[in-house]
Design a protein around this motif. Sequence first.
Motif, PDB file in Angstrom:
ATOM      1  N   ASN A   1       0.893  -1.228  -0.006  1.00 12.37           N
ATOM      2  CA  ASN A   1       0.017  -0.015  -0.173  1.00 12.37           C
ATOM      3  C   ASN A   1       0.903   1.207  -0.055  1.00 12.37           C
ATOM      4  O   ASN A   1       0.419   2.367   0.265  1.00 12.37           O
ATOM      5  CB  ASN A   1      -1.001   0.123   1.343  1.00 12.37           C
ATOM      6  CG  ASN A   1      -0.201  -0.065   2.497  1.00 12.37           C
ATOM      7  OD1 ASN A   1       0.905   0.043   2.383  1.00 12.37           O
ATOM      8  ND2 ASN A   1      -0.932  -0.174   3.642  1.00 12.37           N
ATOM      9  N   GLY A   2       2.071   1.007  -0.164  1.00 11.33           N
ATOM     10  CA  GLY A   2       3.245   2.427  -0.275  1.00 11.33           C
ATOM     11  C   GLY A   2       3.418   2.825   1.290  1.00 11.33           C
ATOM     12  O   GLY A   2       4.556   3.304   1.190  1.00 11.33           O
ATOM     13  N   LYS A   3       3.093   2.223   2.058  1.00  6.97           N
ATOM     14  CA  LYS A   3       3.424   2.568   3.190  1.00  6.97           C
ATOM     15  C   LYS A   3       4.772   2.146   4.247  1.00  6.97           C
ATOM     16  O   LYS A   3       4.984   1.092   3.609  1.00  6.97           O
ATOM     17  CB  LYS A   3       2.214   2.228   4.737  1.00  6.97           C
ATOM     18  CG  LYS A   3       1.121   3.141   4.287  1.00  6.97           C
ATOM     19  CD  LYS A   3       0.176   3.188   5.458  1.00  6.97           C
ATOM     20  CE  LYS A   3      -1.088   3.921   5.287  1.00  6.97           C
ATOM     21  NZ  LYS A   3      -1.736   4.097   6.443  1.00  6.97           N
ATOM     22  N   ILE A   4       5.443   2.768   4.818  1.00  7.44           N
ATOM     23  CA  ILE A   4       6.558   2.500   5.451  1.00  7.44           C
ATOM     24  C   ILE A   4       6.490   1.571   6.774  1.00  7.44           C
ATOM     25  O   ILE A   4       5.544   2.412   7.653  1.00  7.44           O
ATOM     26  CB  ILE A   4       7.743   3.628   5.415  1.00  7.44           C
ATOM     27  CG1 ILE A   4       7.919   4.023   4.126  1.00  7.44           C
ATOM     28  CG2 ILE A   4       8.824   3.225   6.214  1.00  7.44           C
ATOM     29  CD1 ILE A   4       8.845   5.461   4.240  1.00  7.44           C
ATOM     30  N   LYS A   5       6.840   0.529   7.064  1.00  7.34           N
ATOM     31  CA  LYS A   5       6.807   0.085   8.310  1.00  7.34           C
ATOM     32  C   LYS A   5       7.730   0.623   9.391  1.00  7.34           C
ATOM     33  O   LYS A   5       8.840   0.741   9.120  1.00  7.34           O
ATOM     34  CB  LYS A   5       7.041  -1.609   8.127  1.00  7.34           C
ATOM     35  CG  LYS A   5       6.675  -2.379   9.545  1.00  7.34           C
ATOM     36  CD  LYS A   5       6.735  -3.922   9.348  1.00  7.34           C
ATOM     37  CE  LYS A   5       6.566  -4.435  10.654  1.00  7.34           C
ATOM     38  NZ  LYS A   5       5.977  -5.842  10.549  1.00  7.34           N
ATOM     39  N   THR A   6       7.376   0.831  10.479  1.00  4.49           N
ATOM     40  CA  THR A   6       7.895   1.525  11.661  1.00  4.49           C
ATOM     41  C   THR A   6       7.711   0.867  12.660  1.00  4.49           C
ATOM     42  O   THR A   6       6.989   0.011  13.070  1.00  4.49           O
ATOM     43  CB  THR A   6       7.695   3.065  11.751  1.00  4.49           C
ATOM     44  OG1 THR A   6       6.161   3.020  12.172  1.00  4.49           O
ATOM     45  CG2 THR A   6       7.860   3.882  10.505  1.00  4.49           C
ATOM     46  N   ASP A   7       8.881   1.251  13.777  1.00  2.35           N
ATOM     47  CA  ASP A   7       8.791   0.483  15.246  1.00  2.35           C
ATOM     48  C   ASP A   7       7.904   1.520  16.021  1.00  2.35           C
ATOM     49  O   ASP A   7       7.297   2.417  15.608  1.00  2.35           O
ATOM     50  CB  ASP A   7      10.216   0.186  15.726  1.00  2.35           C
ATOM     51  CG  ASP A   7      11.134   1.737  15.799  1.00  2.35           C
ATOM     52  OD1 ASP A   7      10.614   2.544  15.780  1.00  2.35           O
ATOM     53  OD2 ASP A   7      12.458   1.389  15.591  1.00  2.35           O
ATOM     54  N   GLY A   8       7.858   1.247  17.134  1.00  2.00           N
ATOM     55  CA  GLY A   8       7.051   2.026  18.204  1.00  2.00           C
ATOM     56  C   GLY A   8       7.759   3.595  18.321  1.00  2.00           C
ATOM     57  O   GLY A   8       7.280   4.138  19.260  1.00  2.00           O
TER      58      GLY A   8
END
Length: 467
Positions: free
Chosen positions: A293-300
Amino acid sequence: MAETQFDLVVIGGGPGGYVAAIRAAQLGLKTAVVESRGALGGTCLNVGCIPSKALLQSSEHFSHAKHKLKDHGVLVDKVGLNLDVMMKRKDAIVKKLTSGVEFLMKKNKITYLKGFGSFLDRNTVKVALNEGGEQTLQTKSTIIATGSEAIEIPIAPFDEKQVLSSTGALALEAVPDHLVVIGGGVIGLEMGSVWARLGAKVTVIEAADSILPMMDKDVIRTMKKVLGAEGMEFHEKARFTELKKSGKKLTVVADKGGETVSINCDRLLVAVGRRAFTKNLGLEKVGITPEKNGKIKTDGHYGTGVPGIYAIGDVIDGPMLAHKAEEEGVACAEMIAGKPGHVNYVAIPNVVYTWPEVAAIGINEQEAQAQGLEVNIGKFPFAPNGRAMAFGETEGFVKLIADKKTDRLLGAHIVGPMASELIAELAIAFEYSASAEDVARSVHAHPTLAEVIKEAALAVDKRSLHS
């Protein structure tokens, strides 16, 4: 000689990006913002939240003059529309606010570069300047805050003349005869409301079971009734399948449970959602792979997994809301500066700026049921409220959902006048983990619309006073 060494570079000057830059500068970080639009504020300020609210307000004044002022004894003959003036007012508001944000960059000694930023490596950002040429920035940390763009349907590509995104719907030169809206979410209903008030016939096609599918069932029921009374038509459980063009005329075809629905119109607004903008940022050069979906996975902590590179706002998970992006920008900047940063995602309100307005925070009744939660519900209408009567705006209600054992508020839903302002009280209540009793015991000025919140809180314990 232009500065090229920074503690933080923010790619994207929207609500999340410019606020992150301001907070970072306040904390002593040497900061730069890169924005390709040529104006700060992102989609929200330039072609989203602000211009749409300007048109919503103007169109509401027009509707009031035509239909409601006579109830107040104010007689206005021959109400007319000067759409050009309305649009110029909208543009002036946008210009004033974008100029204001640019002033804040100067005030906080933030370097602002007009151009497209992309990574060369994790400590180097290349800026293709709008005026021509390139500039290379060295940075210890980078925040990706590039926002989102409207989703385009292949069978109905945007031309912003007949087939519109929200951007085109904000810049029409004439009121459509018939506007069809694909998508019964926030953007579709807000823009549909603008043009319906100004005289267009508006038909909404929604693929889900109902308009505003993420809202509480009582909210949906009321909004369908109110917007329907204003002339908006709805085709729910309907899938847009074909667009036919014939000169200035369009035919929109949808499949509604096996039945073919064909609607002739002159304008089509496609408002099926937005997609994270992460194209051409050089992410592959730093080892970041966006999701489908184009989003970037990030941590907390908004980290991308690459040391020194963070992401906030529409490009990461969560609702695509300007105020959510702002809070993430502040928290991320604070953490980069070595301070604690935090966003309470439970306490983020969502608003639909139709009239009446809709505002919600926390979970709705369906979600409470799906989670197996035992809850008490308090609901109170605006109809008996003295201030609502004085306004002449008595449609709607406040609905509160509280944990049955602890009385802690889990959800709040408002349909009514100034719901966007009223929800702030409940956002504070959520921030402090308040109970329904806490709100019920709080003294509310009389007469105010906010008294309906107090009555709904009392109703959680079945002791409302004015019902």
